[in-house]
Design a protein around this motif. Sequence first.
Motif, PDB file in Angstrom:
ATOM      1  N   ASN A  96       0.850  -1.193   0.000  1.00  0.00           N
ATOM      2  CA  ASN A  96       0.000   0.000   0.000  1.00  0.00           C
ATOM      3  C   ASN A  96       0.888   1.248   0.000  1.00  0.00           C
ATOM      4  OD1 ASN A  96      -2.204  -1.712  -0.055  1.00  0.00           O
ATOM      5  ND2 ASN A  96      -2.499  -1.654   2.150  1.00  0.00           N
ATOM      6  N   ASP A  97       1.160   1.827   1.152  1.00  0.00           N
ATOM      7  CA  ASP A  97       2.045   2.991   1.163  1.00  0.00           C
ATOM      8  C   ASP A  97       3.148   2.884   2.217  1.00  0.00           C
ATOM      9  OD1 ASP A  97       0.417   3.251   3.359  1.00  0.00           O
ATOM     10  OD2 ASP A  97      -0.680   4.983   2.602  1.00  0.00           O
ATOM     11  N   MET A 176      -0.841  -3.688  -3.628  1.00  0.00           N
ATOM     12  CA  MET A 176      -2.077  -3.157  -3.058  1.00  0.00           C
ATOM     13  C   MET A 176      -2.872  -4.304  -2.440  1.00  0.00           C
ATOM     14  SD  MET A 176      -2.010   0.083  -3.326  1.00  0.00           S
ATOM     15  CE  MET A 176      -3.685   0.447  -2.807  1.00  0.00           C
ATOM     16  N   ALA A 178      -6.131  -4.880   0.387  1.00  0.00           N
ATOM     17  CA  ALA A 178      -7.144  -4.339   1.297  1.00  0.00           C
ATOM     18  C   ALA A 178      -8.461  -5.046   1.068  1.00  0.00           C
ATOM     19  CB  ALA A 178      -7.311  -2.833   1.097  1.00  0.00           C
ATOM     20  N   LEU A 182      -9.324   1.522  -1.177  1.00  0.00           N
ATOM     21  CA  LEU A 182      -8.174   2.095  -0.478  1.00  0.00           C
ATOM     22  C   LEU A 182      -7.384   3.038  -1.375  1.00  0.00           C
ATOM     23  CD1 LEU A 182      -6.520   1.854   2.250  1.00  0.00           C
ATOM     24  CD2 LEU A 182      -5.030   0.296   0.977  1.00  0.00           C
ATOM     25  N   ALA A 184      -3.551   4.913  -1.618  1.00  0.00           N
ATOM     26  CA  ALA A 184      -2.178   4.854  -1.127  1.00  0.00           C
ATOM     27  C   ALA A 184      -1.396   6.045  -1.664  1.00  0.00           C
ATOM     28  CB  ALA A 184      -1.504   3.550  -1.551  1.00  0.00           C
ATOM     29  N   THR A 206      -1.688  -6.108  -7.602  1.00  0.00           N
ATOM     30  CA  THR A 206      -2.915  -5.990  -6.820  1.00  0.00           C
ATOM     31  C   THR A 206      -3.358  -7.363  -6.350  1.00  0.00           C
ATOM     32  OG1 THR A 206      -4.096  -6.017  -8.931  1.00  0.00           O
ATOM     33  CG2 THR A 206      -3.787  -3.889  -7.891  1.00  0.00           C
ATOM     34  N   PHE A 212      -8.961   0.788  -6.041  1.00  0.00           N
ATOM     35  CA  PHE A 212      -7.692   1.273  -5.500  1.00  0.00           C
ATOM     36  C   PHE A 212      -7.294   2.552  -6.224  1.00  0.00           C
ATOM     37  CE2 PHE A 212      -6.722  -3.388  -4.607  1.00  0.00           C
ATOM     38  CZ  PHE A 212      -6.910  -3.275  -3.230  1.00  0.00           C
ATOM     39  N   CYS A 214      -3.737   4.819  -6.372  1.00  0.00           N
ATOM     40  CA  CYS A 214      -2.342   5.020  -5.973  1.00  0.00           C
ATOM     41  C   CYS A 214      -1.866   6.358  -6.507  1.00  0.00           C
ATOM     42  CB  CYS A 214      -1.451   3.905  -6.529  1.00  0.00           C
ATOM     43  SG  CYS A 214      -1.748   2.300  -5.801  1.00  0.00           S
TER      44      CYS A 214
END
Length: 447
Positions: A96-97, A176, A178, A182, A184, A206, A212, A214
């Motif tokens: 994610n981040d 990624m 979740a 989400l 990030a 992913t 998602f 990003c």
Amino acid sequence: MSVEQQYIDLFKQHKSLIFDKSSPVLNEVREEAFANFERMGFPTDKQEDFLYTNLSKVFEQDYGMNLKGLDIPVDPYEVFHCGVPGINSHLYFVVNDQFFHNQTYKSTLPEGVLIGSLKDYANSHPELVKKYYAKIAETNKDSTVAFNTAFAEDGFFLYVPKGVIIEKPIQLINVMRADVNLMANSRNLVIIEEGAQAKLLVCAHTMDYNNFLCNRVTEVYLGENAHYEHYKLENTHDKMVNIGSLYVDQQAKSSLVVNEVTLHNGLTRNNVTITLNGEHAQTILCGMGIGDKAEHIDNHTFIHHAKPNCTSKELYKYVLNDSSKGAFAGKILVAKDAQKTEAVQTNKNICMTKEARMQTKPQLEIYADDVKCSHGATVGQLDEEALFYLRSRGISEHEAKMLLMYAFVDDVIENINVQALKDNIRMLVEKRFRGELDDCKGCGSCS
């Protein structure tokens, strides 16, 4: 309530948490970046640079954000199995981040090389990171960069000291993961000192079929006579939004290769800004977009020739099917004193259907009088004569179209200097044209 207001409120309510979870160096520019975002808001199609991609609409989705920096229950070494034969890379992950610390395989790196968490190195080497962080990715010009700088708590850091050569490529996998929608925001900082060399492959992976978003910003600094290659591969799913901003500062006699390939993604917006800040610097910038269904691919580039005797070659190609949309806006600026500049920009595109749309805007802005510069763009369909020739040799229409599309993008692939990666991209492109990459089954490098 405006789409911006929810994030403005979020930042103000959780500012102390964001500061605590990051580092003082990253925090020094955070409030200024937030003020710039608050002033500008998200980009809309009313702005010239976002004429074909209204990012404000993208942020209307209700995304979660991991401001607490919680560990995500996933071991990327178990879910990611790279299938690029012979790639033999140094492998790192951002989940994610957040940088993933539990390295399963320890890489043996040359002495002095630093690779790891941006947050950690900002704490352990604050002067080094502070010297470069948020210096060329200016927050007063692009609100997505301002938003990233305000919210990013961690990311990836690479430092290669003077004269050091990293022989093996470095792979950075952005995973990624979740159970909910989400967003990030992460940051990459790459410093290649004088005479040093490195290659970085950035790949998207992913694990879940959720919405998602990003928003990643990468800053790269190349010292005198340094050499750096930056490859980016997108092959995810149609609910993925990737906003990537790459900024590069080149000093004298440095050489740069950038190649960004979008094979499969919901919405892609790539921003690339390169400044040739020293004489005899060289740049090769390439990109490819393959779209179908309702996918959207937008590449926005800016090459600034600030010094004399520099060269740049830029090549972007798109193949669009169904009702997919593509956009390319490329600008080359040659400063007044940048004599003896040689710059070439080419954008070629194929629309396979009447519903596919391509918008292209090549630009040259020249203030020097002793230069060799050119630019051009084309939008068309497959060559009917070539298609007829292949059909007359007993090749089916589907196979003939696939061969022509493959040949069309091959010169972009040729600008990949890692042989194992080049071979694998060729295989993935062929699978993409055959319709075999419709669903994300993991990162493109391991499919």
